[in-house]
Design an enzyme around this catalytic site. Structure first.
Site, short mmCIF file in Angstrom:
data_model
loop_
_atom_site.label_atom_id
_atom_site.label_comp_id
_atom_site.label_asym_id
_atom_site.label_seq_id
_atom_site.Cartn_x
_atom_site.Cartn_y
_atom_site.Cartn_z
N ASP A 71 17.95 -8.42 103.27
CA ASP A 71 17.60 -7.96 101.94
C ASP A 71 18.26 -6.61 101.69
O ASP A 71 18.14 -5.70 102.51
CB ASP A 71 16.08 -7.85 101.82
N HIS A 99 15.75 1.28 91.10
CA HIS A 99 14.70 0.92 92.07
C HIS A 99 14.69 1.90 93.24
O HIS A 99 13.63 2.40 93.63
CB HIS A 99 14.90 -0.52 92.58
N ARG A 115 8.83 9.14 99.22
CA ARG A 115 9.37 10.34 99.88
C ARG A 115 9.51 11.48 98.87
O ARG A 115 10.61 11.93 98.56
CB ARG A 115 10.75 10.00 100.49
N GLU A 135 8.60 -8.26 94.47
CA GLU A 135 9.90 -7.66 94.15
C GLU A 135 10.77 -8.75 93.53
O GLU A 135 11.02 -9.78 94.16
CB GLU A 135 10.57 -7.09 95.42
N GLU A 169 14.10 -10.34 92.57
CA GLU A 169 15.47 -10.23 93.08
C GLU A 169 16.23 -11.52 92.81
O GLU A 169 15.64 -12.56 92.51
CB GLU A 169 15.44 -10.02 94.61
N ASP A 194 10.47 -11.04 96.91
CA ASP A 194 10.26 -10.41 98.21
C ASP A 194 8.87 -9.78 98.21
O ASP A 194 8.70 -8.59 97.97
CB ASP A 194 11.35 -9.36 98.44
N ARG A 224 2.59 -2.93 100.37
CA ARG A 224 3.05 -1.53 100.34
C ARG A 224 2.32 -0.64 101.32
O ARG A 224 2.89 0.35 101.81
CB ARG A 224 2.89 -0.98 98.92
N GLN A 270 3.70 -1.44 104.77
CA GLN A 270 5.09 -0.96 104.77
C GLN A 270 5.16 0.56 104.94
O GLN A 270 5.94 1.09 105.74
CB GLN A 270 5.76 -1.38 103.47
N TYR A 322 7.26 1.84 108.38
CA TYR A 322 8.70 1.70 108.18
C TYR A 322 9.56 2.81 108.77
O TYR A 322 10.78 2.64 108.89
CB TYR A 322 9.01 1.52 106.69
N LYS A 332 6.87 -6.97 104.95
CA LYS A 332 7.75 -7.84 104.17
C LYS A 332 7.87 -9.24 104.76
O LYS A 332 8.27 -10.17 104.05
CB LYS A 332 9.17 -7.25 104.16
N THR A 381 8.62 -14.84 101.72
CA THR A 381 9.62 -14.57 100.69
C THR A 381 9.81 -15.87 99.94
O THR A 381 10.12 -16.89 100.56
CB THR A 381 10.96 -14.13 101.33
N THR A 397 15.44 -5.33 94.89
CA THR A 397 14.66 -5.36 93.66
C THR A 397 15.53 -4.99 92.46
O THR A 397 16.23 -3.98 92.49
CB THR A 397 13.50 -4.36 93.77
N GLU A 409 6.57 0.19 91.13
CA GLU A 409 7.23 1.01 90.11
C GLU A 409 6.55 0.89 88.74
O GLU A 409 6.37 1.88 88.04
CB GLU A 409 8.69 0.60 89.96
O1 LIG Z 1 12.73 2.76 100.10
C1 LIG Z 1 12.03 2.16 100.92
O2 LIG Z 1 11.55 2.72 101.89
C2 LIG Z 1 11.71 0.76 100.74
C3 LIG Z 1 12.19 0.02 99.74
C4 LIG Z 1 11.75 -1.35 99.54
O3 LIG Z 1 10.68 -1.81 99.83
C5 LIG Z 1 12.65 -2.19 98.80
C6 LIG Z 1 13.32 -3.28 99.54
O4 LIG Z 1 12.80 -4.29 100.04
C7 LIG Z 1 14.74 -3.34 99.14
C8 LIG Z 1 14.84 -3.75 97.70
O5 LIG Z 1 14.20 -4.75 97.34
O6 LIG Z 1 15.55 -3.11 96.92
CA LIG Z 2 13.23 -6.35 98.57
MG LIG Z 3 9.56 -10.64 102.00
#
Ligand SMILES: O=C(O)/C=C/C(=O)CC(=O)CC(=O)O
Ligand SMILES: [Ca+2]
Ligand SMILES: [Mg+2]
Length: 423
Positions: A138, A145, A154, A211, A213, A245, A249, A252, A256, A265, A269, A356, A370
């Site tokens: 992905d 996004h 962040r 998400e 996509e 997707d 959250r 994640q 992550y 994730k 999907t 996304t 978002e």
């Molecule tokens: O920026 C991040 O830490 C995470 C971003 C995502 O969850 C998005 C991802 O799966 C990629 C996307 O769909 O653009």
């Molecule tokens: Ca994604």
């Molecule tokens: Mg997924």
């Protein structure tokens, strides 16, 4: 198919099949899927036209006996299997030939009697996962996004990481949990730890998200050590699906750092049952919005077309977003070139997501994260209820269309799923 054709492929765009001219699955589309019927439960390749499904392998077998496709690849064998993978393995020349042949038999009146018995009403067939997903990746190709998620996850850093405009960022997902549209999505369980929690908490996700996509289906496998250039990417990009997707959250956000998305994730999907061939999207090719500052490295330059695909996301029947794929910063050809620049081979049935699809306006954001700004600004549905994230019983449906030839619209099918309670 009573008489084999001896003349060149007809270029008429009128089909003898009863399809209204403005139908999203008209003669210019012809997407591939895998279906079964109650009288023949073996899943096999089908081609959608209007609200009918053509048993492609059955018709190709007759065509072969009649000498129609005798010189070409064995489409009948490839299509009488339970996924598109054997067809994906045949490569670009076979994909082009197959599409010309399908167009011919569905436009030339002479084939009507032979082909009609192999058309099934869509409402009477069962649709299956169209590909056996090999590797799933992905990407993260929407600047809006990536900026939004950066600000939310962040807040003390720059919205975009320093590498973002130099390479299409991606992560490896879980191919075995890619499911076909309509499959229920069980709310995932796992660890989360909000900044205010003194220790991690275990339980069902409380921030379940979507998400929106596009997914790119890959064929024409390559060898270890070789690369696919941007200019050659279209030879390996078979087609496009709508992809959701699903993302937890809370799981994640806690897991992550530093290796990227994982269990937040990998639980599911969803992809559409229909794979629209890239050849059906030639009228939708558009230039990328811009990569001049900075200019990308040479291996990412070339015929890096964008695609003018319009997505729509609805939650329990209320449209909550209309993301525009034409605004994506990185193109699928660049993503494939980047995926293979280190010599990683591709396999038939590989799938990669665009990331996304989000735009600058609120109603073009492709995730609830978002749209609701991490749950702080909920969306209101037509029944008056509000959502920050998904509740059990919620149904999310994503659809998409693109401009086709002669003013037509090409439908990309739908990716839908309903949330069920955690186990
Ligand atoms: O920026 C991040 O830490 C995470 C971003 C995502 O969850 C998005 C991802 O799966 C990629 C996307 O769909 O653009
Ligand atoms: Ca994604
Ligand atoms: Mg997924």
């Amino acid at each position: 198919m009573t008489t084999p054709s001896t003349t060149a492929t007809s270029t008429t765009s009128t089909t003898w099949v009863d399809v209204p001219p403005d139908h999203l699955f008209g003669i210019h589309n012809l997407p591939y899927g895998v279906f079964s019927t109650t009288s023949d439960r073996s899943p096999r390749v089908g081609v959608r036209i209007g609200d009918l499904v053509l048993d492609a392998g059955a018709v190709a077998a007759i065509g072969r006996d009649a000498g129609l496709v005798a010189e070409g690849p064995d489409l009948a064998s490839a299509w009488r299997t339970r996924s598109l993978n054997a067809f994906l393995a045949l490569g670009r020349p076979a994909w082009t030939l197959a599409r010309q042949w399908l167009t011919e038999i569905l436009t030339d009146e002479g084939y009507r009697d032979g082909v009609s018995p192999h058309l099934h009403a869509l409402e009477g067939v069962q649709l299956h996962l169209p590909i056996e997903v090999a590797d799933y990746v992905d990407f993260y190709a929407s600047e809006d996004h990536a900026s939004n998620v950066g600000k939310i996850f962040r807040p003390d850093n720059a919205a975009l990481p320093p590498n973002w405009k130099h390479l299409p960022i991606g992560y490896h997902g879980r191919s075995g949990t890619v499911v076909v549209s309509g499959t229920e999505v069980v709310r995932p369980t796992g660890q989360r730890k909000a900044p205010s929690d003194p220790a991690p908490v275990f339980g069902p996700s409380i921030r379940l998200d979507i998400e929106a996509e596009l997914g790119y289906v890959v064929g024409g496998a390559t060898e270890l050590g070789s690369r696919v250039s941007v200019d050659d990417a279209a030879d390996h990009l078979f087609g496009v699906v709508v992809l959701d997707d699903w993302s937890a959250r809370d799981i994640q956000a806690w897991e992550y750092v530093p290796l990227g998305p994982f269990l937040g994730k990998s639980f599911a999907t969803t992809i559409s049952a229909w794979v629209t061939p890239l050849d059906a999207l030639t009228s939708a090719r558009v230039p990328l919005p811009g990569q001049s500052d900075p200019r990308v490295l040479p291996y990412l330059q070339g015929d890096a077309f964008g695609l003018d695909v319009h997505l729509e996301v609805s939650l329990n029947g209320t449209v909550v977003s209309r993301p525009e794929h034409a605004g994506m910063y990185w193109s699928p050809a660049q993503m494939l070139a980047h995926l293979t620049v280190n010599g990683a081979s591709i396999r038939d049935g590989d799938l990669f997501g665009s990331g996304t699809v989000s735009g600058p306006d609120r109603d073009t954001r492709g995730s609830l994260l978002e749209l609701t700004w991490n749950g702080t600004d909920p969306v209101t549905l037509e029944d008056g209820s509000t959502r920050g994230f998904l509740e059990d019983g919620d149904t999310v449906t994503m659809t998409a269309w693109a401009p086709g030839p002669e003013g037509s619209r090409i439908g990309l099918g739908e990716a839908t799923g309903t949330i069920t309670a955690a186990h």
